[in-house]
Design a protein around this motif. Structure first.
Motif, mmCIF file in Angstrom:
data_model
loop_
_atom_site.group_PDB
_atom_site.id
_atom_site.type_symbol
_atom_site.label_atom_id
_atom_site.label_comp_id
_atom_site.label_asym_id
_atom_site.label_seq_id
_atom_site.Cartn_x
_atom_site.Cartn_y
_atom_site.Cartn_z
ATOM 1 N N SER A 159 84.727 65.658 62.998
ATOM 2 C CA SER A 159 85.967 65.284 63.678
ATOM 3 C C SER A 159 86.633 66.524 64.240
ATOM 4 O O SER A 159 86.736 67.548 63.555
ATOM 5 C CB SER A 159 86.927 64.597 62.708
ATOM 6 O OG SER A 159 86.353 63.400 62.226
ATOM 7 N N ARG A 188 89.858 67.982 67.181
ATOM 8 C CA ARG A 188 91.069 67.643 67.925
ATOM 9 C C ARG A 188 91.294 68.693 69.001
ATOM 10 O O ARG A 188 90.979 69.868 68.807
ATOM 11 C CB ARG A 188 92.275 67.511 67.009
ATOM 12 C CG ARG A 188 92.720 68.798 66.361
ATOM 13 C CD ARG A 188 93.827 68.559 65.319
ATOM 14 N NE ARG A 188 94.363 69.810 64.816
ATOM 15 C CZ ARG A 188 93.789 70.589 63.923
ATOM 16 N NH1 ARG A 188 92.629 70.266 63.410
ATOM 17 N NH2 ARG A 188 94.358 71.714 63.533
ATOM 18 N N LYS A 193 89.794 63.814 69.041
ATOM 19 C CA LYS A 193 91.128 63.294 69.335
ATOM 20 C C LYS A 193 91.789 64.259 70.311
ATOM 21 O O LYS A 193 91.867 65.451 70.041
ATOM 22 C CB LYS A 193 91.970 63.196 68.066
ATOM 23 C CG LYS A 193 91.470 62.156 67.096
ATOM 24 C CD LYS A 193 92.363 62.095 65.885
ATOM 25 C CE LYS A 193 91.884 61.046 64.907
ATOM 26 N NZ LYS A 193 92.729 60.986 63.701
ATOM 27 N N TYR A 215 95.182 65.269 72.440
ATOM 28 C CA TYR A 215 96.630 65.102 72.407
ATOM 29 C C TYR A 215 97.255 65.592 73.704
ATOM 30 O O TYR A 215 96.725 66.477 74.374
ATOM 31 C CB TYR A 215 97.223 65.873 71.221
ATOM 32 C CG TYR A 215 96.852 65.260 69.901
ATOM 33 C CD1 TYR A 215 97.680 64.324 69.295
ATOM 34 C CD2 TYR A 215 95.662 65.587 69.263
ATOM 35 C CE1 TYR A 215 97.336 63.742 68.084
ATOM 36 C CE2 TYR A 215 95.301 65.013 68.060
ATOM 37 C CZ TYR A 215 96.156 64.090 67.475
ATOM 38 O OH TYR A 215 95.800 63.513 66.281
ATOM 39 N N PHE A 236 99.523 61.417 70.836
ATOM 40 C CA PHE A 236 98.104 61.084 70.932
ATOM 41 C C PHE A 236 97.787 60.544 72.314
ATOM 42 O O PHE A 236 98.486 59.689 72.841
ATOM 43 C CB PHE A 236 97.761 60.056 69.854
ATOM 44 C CG PHE A 236 96.331 59.638 69.844
ATOM 45 C CD1 PHE A 236 95.362 60.502 69.378
ATOM 46 C CD2 PHE A 236 95.967 58.397 70.296
ATOM 47 C CE1 PHE A 236 94.033 60.117 69.358
ATOM 48 C CE2 PHE A 236 94.639 57.998 70.278
ATOM 49 C CZ PHE A 236 93.678 58.855 69.804
#
Length: 70
Positions: A3, A5, A49, A51, A57
């Motif tokens: 994972s 971001r 993810k 942002y 988000f």
């Protein structure tokens, strides 16, 4: 699954592994970081993810590992 971001940093944008405070890659723009990050996660089973600049988000993308030929 790995994972990651993508978030705004003091110097631009950073790609971070979940739970890490040290970026794997940095760039001046989000678009530049996406180009830099793509080869870093290619071939891995991963979620990213993304942002917005204000910290909200924006998007979630998944990458699948390539199947090895038999």
């Amino acid at each position: 699954m790995n994972s990651y971001r993508i978030v705004k940093t003091k110097i631009g944008w950073g790609l971070f592994r979940a739970g890490s405070s040290k970026p794997l890659a940095e760039a001046d723009t989000k678009e530049g970081l996406v180009k830099t990050a793509t080869p870093l996660i290619a071939g891995k089973v991963a979620s990213v993810k993304v942002y917005n600049e204000n910290g909200t988000f924006q998007d979630l993308t998944f990458s699948k590992a390539k199947k090895s030929p038999r």
